[in-house]
Write a protein that holds these residues in place. Structure first.
Motif, PDB file in Angstrom:
ATOM      1  N   CYS A  69       0.818  -1.412   0.216  1.00  0.00           N
ATOM      2  CA  CYS A  69      -0.017   0.086  -0.075  1.00  0.00           C
ATOM      3  C   CYS A  69       1.205   1.067  -0.341  1.00  0.00           C
ATOM      4  O   CYS A  69       2.225   1.531   0.734  1.00  0.00           O
ATOM      5  CB  CYS A  69      -0.886  -0.060   1.620  1.00  0.00           C
ATOM      6  N   ASP A 106      -0.827   1.574  -6.190  1.00  0.00           N
ATOM      7  CA  ASP A 106      -0.862   0.764  -7.574  1.00  0.00           C
ATOM      8  C   ASP A 106      -0.461   1.478  -9.239  1.00  0.00           C
ATOM      9  O   ASP A 106      -1.042   2.672  -9.387  1.00  0.00           O
ATOM     10  CB  ASP A 106      -2.505   0.622  -7.106  1.00  0.00           C
ATOM     11  N   HIS A 119      -3.030   1.487 -12.192  1.00  0.00           N
ATOM     12  CA  HIS A 119      -3.797   1.049 -13.194  1.00  0.00           C
ATOM     13  C   HIS A 119      -4.362   2.841 -14.386  1.00  0.00           C
ATOM     14  O   HIS A 119      -3.122   2.903 -14.017  1.00  0.00           O
ATOM     15  CB  HIS A 119      -4.622   1.806 -11.912  1.00  0.00           C
ATOM     16  N   HIS A 129      -4.451  -2.489 -10.446  1.00  0.00           N
ATOM     17  CA  HIS A 129      -3.450  -3.197 -10.205  1.00  0.00           C
ATOM     18  C   HIS A 129      -2.098  -4.430 -10.545  1.00  0.00           C
ATOM     19  O   HIS A 129      -1.966  -5.977 -10.242  1.00  0.00           O
ATOM     20  CB  HIS A 129      -3.918  -4.556  -8.604  1.00  0.00           C
ATOM     21  N   THR A 139       0.154  -4.484  -7.714  1.00  0.00           N
ATOM     22  CA  THR A 139       0.257  -3.384  -7.303  1.00  0.00           C
ATOM     23  C   THR A 139      -0.127  -3.001  -6.174  1.00  0.00           C
ATOM     24  O   THR A 139      -1.650  -3.120  -5.888  1.00  0.00           O
ATOM     25  CB  THR A 139       1.540  -2.705  -8.059  1.00  0.00           C
ATOM     26  N   GLY A 140      -0.078  -2.305  -4.862  1.00  0.00           N
ATOM     27  CA  GLY A 140      -0.790  -1.561  -4.321  1.00  0.00           C
ATOM     28  C   GLY A 140      -1.216  -2.229  -3.233  1.00  0.00           C
ATOM     29  O   GLY A 140      -0.408  -3.016  -3.163  1.00  0.00           O
ATOM     30  N   SER A 150      -2.937  -4.827  -2.506  1.00  0.00           N
ATOM     31  CA  SER A 150      -3.335  -6.129  -2.783  1.00  0.00           C
ATOM     32  C   SER A 150      -2.917  -7.632  -2.099  1.00  0.00           C
ATOM     33  O   SER A 150      -1.357  -7.947  -1.885  1.00  0.00           O
ATOM     34  CB  SER A 150      -3.396  -6.457  -3.712  1.00  0.00           C
TER      35      SER A 150
END
Length: 124
Positions: A33, A36, A38, A53, A79-80, A82
């Protein structure tokens, strides 16, 4: 919003025609976190689809590009915020990005609340 379990690198396709209004693809898989990767696509009715993600450098489109439904736009990632590789997909009512709206797909029955929890769906 919906989460679709995928492997890193799986193909992601545009659900509707629209214009790419935002792309982020600089973060690495497993980064945590809040960052992400996107793509946001604005549709002719003002709604905005978010594909979240994505993998590092996984976008196949750029801001200002016009996409057609079914175009290969990205590759999935992790990513992020997830818990594992997947696509987080949601549609916002407008550019305020404050209100998500229910989504149905061609191979699903109409449901005012979107997809049905616990039911499996297969892409066309």
């Amino acid at each position: 919003a919906y989460d679709f379990g995928l492997n890193i690198g799986d193909d992601i396709y545009a659900t509707r025609d629209g214009e790419v209004i935002e792309v982020e693809e600089s973060f690495t898989d497993g980064n945590g976190c809040p960052n992400d990767n996107h793509i946001y696509i604005k549709h002719s009715d003002g709604t905005i689809a978010a594909y979240v993600h994505l993998t590092n450098n996984g976008s196949l489109v750029a801001v200002g590009d016009t996409v057609a439904q079914g175009d290969h736009i990205a590759n999935s990632g992790n990513t992020g915020c997830s818990s594992g590789p997947h696509l987080h997909y949601q549609v916002w009512k407008d550019s305020s990005k404050k209100e998500s709206i229910p989504v149905n797909f061609k191979n699903t029955s109409t449901n005012s609340r979107g997809l049905i929890r616990g039911k499996s769906y297969i892409a066309n």
